[in-house]
Design a protein around this motif. Sequence first.
Motif, PDB file in Angstrom:
ATOM      1  N   LEU A  98       7.701   3.237   6.876  1.00 15.55           N
ATOM      2  CA  LEU A  98       6.946   3.582   5.668  1.00 15.55           C
ATOM      3  C   LEU A  98       5.572   4.152   6.009  1.00 15.55           C
ATOM      4  N   LEU A  99       4.957   3.651   7.070  1.00 17.44           N
ATOM      5  CA  LEU A  99       3.672   4.220   7.489  1.00 17.44           C
ATOM      6  C   LEU A  99       3.828   5.692   7.859  1.00 17.44           C
ATOM      7  N   LYS A 100       4.928   6.029   8.499  1.00 19.18           N
ATOM      8  CA  LYS A 100       5.187   7.430   8.844  1.00 19.18           C
ATOM      9  C   LYS A 100       5.512   8.253   7.599  1.00 19.18           C
ATOM     10  N   LEU A 101       6.382   7.716   6.754  1.00 17.93           N
ATOM     11  CA  LEU A 101       6.792   8.447   5.555  1.00 17.93           C
ATOM     12  C   LEU A 101       5.634   8.656   4.587  1.00 17.93           C
ATOM     13  N   SER A 102       4.678   7.736   4.603  1.00 18.92           N
ATOM     14  CA  SER A 102       3.549   7.843   3.671  1.00 18.92           C
ATOM     15  C   SER A 102       2.551   8.924   4.073  1.00 18.92           C
ATOM     16  N   GLN A 103       2.703   9.474   5.277  1.00 16.67           N
ATOM     17  CA  GLN A 103       1.795  10.535   5.712  1.00 16.67           C
ATOM     18  C   GLN A 103       2.107  11.870   5.036  1.00 16.67           C
ATOM     19  N   LYS A 104       3.363  12.063   4.633  1.00 16.05           N
ATOM     20  CA  LYS A 104       3.740  13.352   4.052  1.00 16.05           C
ATOM     21  C   LYS A 104       4.764  13.216   2.932  1.00 16.05           C
ATOM     22  N   SER A 105       5.910  12.620   3.248  1.00 16.96           N
ATOM     23  CA  SER A 105       7.035  12.656   2.314  1.00 16.96           C
ATOM     24  C   SER A 105       6.757  11.923   1.008  1.00 16.96           C
ATOM     25  N   ILE A 106       6.234  10.700   1.090  1.00 15.56           N
ATOM     26  CA  ILE A 106       6.017   9.923  -0.135  1.00 15.56           C
ATOM     27  C   ILE A 106       5.003  10.598  -1.057  1.00 15.56           C
ATOM     28  N   PRO A 107       3.823  11.000  -0.556  1.00 15.67           N
ATOM     29  CA  PRO A 107       2.882  11.664  -1.480  1.00 15.67           C
ATOM     30  C   PRO A 107       3.410  12.979  -2.033  1.00 15.67           C
ATOM     31  N   GLU A 108       4.163  13.738  -1.238  1.00 17.16           N
ATOM     32  CA  GLU A 108       4.719  14.993  -1.753  1.00 17.16           C
ATOM     33  C   GLU A 108       5.698  14.733  -2.890  1.00 17.16           C
ATOM     34  N   GLU A 109       6.563  13.741  -2.701  1.00 15.99           N
ATOM     35  CA  GLU A 109       7.530  13.421  -3.765  1.00 15.99           C
ATOM     36  C   GLU A 109       6.810  12.992  -5.029  1.00 15.99           C
ATOM     37  N   ARG A 110       5.765  12.190  -4.873  1.00 17.10           N
ATOM     38  CA  ARG A 110       5.060  11.685  -6.049  1.00 17.10           C
ATOM     39  C   ARG A 110       4.214  12.753  -6.726  1.00 17.10           C
ATOM     40  N   GLN A 111       3.872  13.786  -5.992  1.00 18.05           N
ATOM     41  CA  GLN A 111       3.158  14.917  -6.595  1.00 18.05           C
ATOM     42  C   GLN A 111       4.108  15.923  -7.235  1.00 18.05           C
ATOM     43  N   LYS A 112       5.413  15.696  -7.093  1.00 21.35           N
ATOM     44  CA  LYS A 112       6.434  16.583  -7.672  1.00 21.35           C
ATOM     45  C   LYS A 112       6.214  18.029  -7.229  1.00 21.35           C
ATOM     46  N   ILE A 113       6.106  18.220  -5.914  1.00 21.64           N
ATOM     47  CA  ILE A 113       5.712  19.547  -5.433  1.00 21.64           C
ATOM     48  C   ILE A 113       6.767  20.622  -5.680  1.00 21.64           C
ATOM     49  N   TYR A 114       7.993  20.216  -5.989  1.00 23.56           N
ATOM     50  CA  TYR A 114       9.028  21.221  -6.243  1.00 23.56           C
ATOM     51  C   TYR A 114       9.371  21.353  -7.727  1.00 23.56           C
ATOM     52  N   LEU A 115       8.558  20.743  -8.580  1.00 21.92           N
ATOM     53  CA  LEU A 115       8.817  20.838 -10.015  1.00 21.92           C
ATOM     54  C   LEU A 115       8.298  22.181 -10.507  1.00 21.92           C
ATOM     55  N   ALA A 165       0.817  -1.214   0.000  1.00 22.31           N
ATOM     56  CA  ALA A 165       0.000   0.000   0.000  1.00 22.31           C
ATOM     57  C   ALA A 165       0.852   1.265   0.000  1.00 22.31           C
ATOM     58  N   THR A 166       1.869   1.315   0.841  1.00 23.82           N
ATOM     59  CA  THR A 166       2.658   2.548   0.954  1.00 23.82           C
ATOM     60  C   THR A 166       3.538   2.786  -0.261  1.00 23.82           C
ATOM     61  N   LEU A 167       4.007   1.710  -0.892  1.00 25.37           N
ATOM     62  CA  LEU A 167       4.907   1.851  -2.034  1.00 25.37           C
ATOM     63  C   LEU A 167       4.209   1.679  -3.377  1.00 25.37           C
ATOM     64  N   SER A 168       2.928   1.295  -3.356  1.00 22.86           N
ATOM     65  CA  SER A 168       2.184   1.010  -4.597  1.00 22.86           C
ATOM     66  C   SER A 168       2.892  -0.076  -5.407  1.00 22.86           C
ATOM     67  N   LEU A 169       3.194  -1.185  -4.749  1.00 25.20           N
ATOM     68  CA  LEU A 169       3.929  -2.260  -5.406  1.00 25.20           C
ATOM     69  C   LEU A 169       3.072  -2.960  -6.448  1.00 25.20           C
ATOM     70  N   ARG A 170       3.699  -3.298  -7.543  1.00 24.72           N
ATOM     71  CA  ARG A 170       3.029  -4.069  -8.592  1.00 24.72           C
ATOM     72  C   ARG A 170       2.982  -5.548  -8.231  1.00 24.72           C
ATOM     73  N   TRP A 171       4.068  -6.033  -7.589  1.00 27.19           N
ATOM     74  CA  TRP A 171       4.201  -7.457  -7.311  1.00 27.19           C
ATOM     75  C   TRP A 171       4.259  -7.719  -5.806  1.00 27.19           C
ATOM     76  N   ASP A 172       3.784  -8.892  -5.410  1.00 27.42           N
ATOM     77  CA  ASP A 172       3.872  -9.297  -4.009  1.00 27.42           C
ATOM     78  C   ASP A 172       5.332  -9.465  -3.591  1.00 27.42           C
ATOM     79  N   PRO A 173       5.688  -9.041  -2.380  1.00 25.99           N
ATOM     80  CA  PRO A 173       6.998  -9.408  -1.842  1.00 25.99           C
ATOM     81  C   PRO A 173       7.091 -10.930  -1.720  1.00 25.99           C
ATOM     82  N   VAL A 174       8.278 -11.464  -1.956  1.00 25.89           N
ATOM     83  CA  VAL A 174       8.469 -12.915  -1.988  1.00 25.89           C
ATOM     84  C   VAL A 174       9.290 -13.368  -0.785  1.00 25.89           C
TER      85      VAL A 174
END
Length: 318
Positions: free
Chosen positions: A218-235, A12-21
């Motif tokens: 990752l649960l902590k990072l997904s609250q702010k840092s991960i979505p901000e990076e993926r939104q390219k807020i500094y582009l 969920a936090t990383l939006s993985l395509r594949w299951d971890p093995v």
Amino acid sequence: MDYRELSSIFKATLSLRWDPVAVRLLRVGEEKPAEAVEPPVPLRHCQSIIAARRGNCLYLPPRSHACPDGAGILGLVEMSPKLRSGELYLLFKKMPDLATARKMIASRPEFPAGKYRATLVAPLAAAPFEPDVVIFTLWPEQAMWMCCALTYATGERQYFKTSGFNSTCADLVVQPMQSGEMNVSFGCYGARASSEIDDFELYLSVPVPLLEPMARSLLKLSQKSIPEERQKIYLHPVLDRVGSRKPEAGEGAQVEIFIDTERCLGDGLCVAFCPAGVLELVEGAGGQQARAVHPEKCSACYTCAGQCPQRAIQLAYR
């Protein structure tokens, strides 16, 4: 956390395509889980990882390992003299000479023959065994956040030992089991020639004790840092101007900072995040608001604009 919950957090936090093995090397005397089935045809270790990320739970004794090099590295069988000598690397033209091949083999992590009797692989969420390591198929951006998660938990930087040879067996299983540390693999000749790993994918292997602290990070990072990076807020739009003209001699970047006073809430986020001390909160007619009191210090990093929840800040060049 159980393995199902851990898998869910990573996906969920990383939006993985594949299951971890999940991967376990079955010790001598251990029984295989009833849920694990032997594949109908021999597979390379790298192919078994692909099968597991598709949802299969597999038991692979030596007879089910198609790659003798991988089976030897994993400690399932005695490695053949031709493989041990490095001769085959020359036949494949993967090494310039025998001395270089032997140097690579000597530095390669591997287990002694007979230490283990089989490999077990399964999706982490459904693994009926205790894994030694968990292998993630990732994009580079997802791998970055895995590194960030471990640094978030430990404060330490990550250092990897890897090679383009024997990487799925040696680098993803043996190396992290021996070191207790996370390791990366870009795949190898065999893995990429015989499995469906995409050109833009890589592997990251995590020893089981690190899973829970990384998941919590990752649960902590997904609250702010991960979505901000993926939104390219500094582009910022200035990138479109790069190369449009050459600056004149002595010309410096003069940045104008526009703050919409009707939007500004005076929450001070821009002041707190500005690395150069450009902004301060000052008293205005409606209370405290941000002001650019030292615009000459602005480097146009766009941190203030990206962090402002009201999008009240814009930058421009004179």
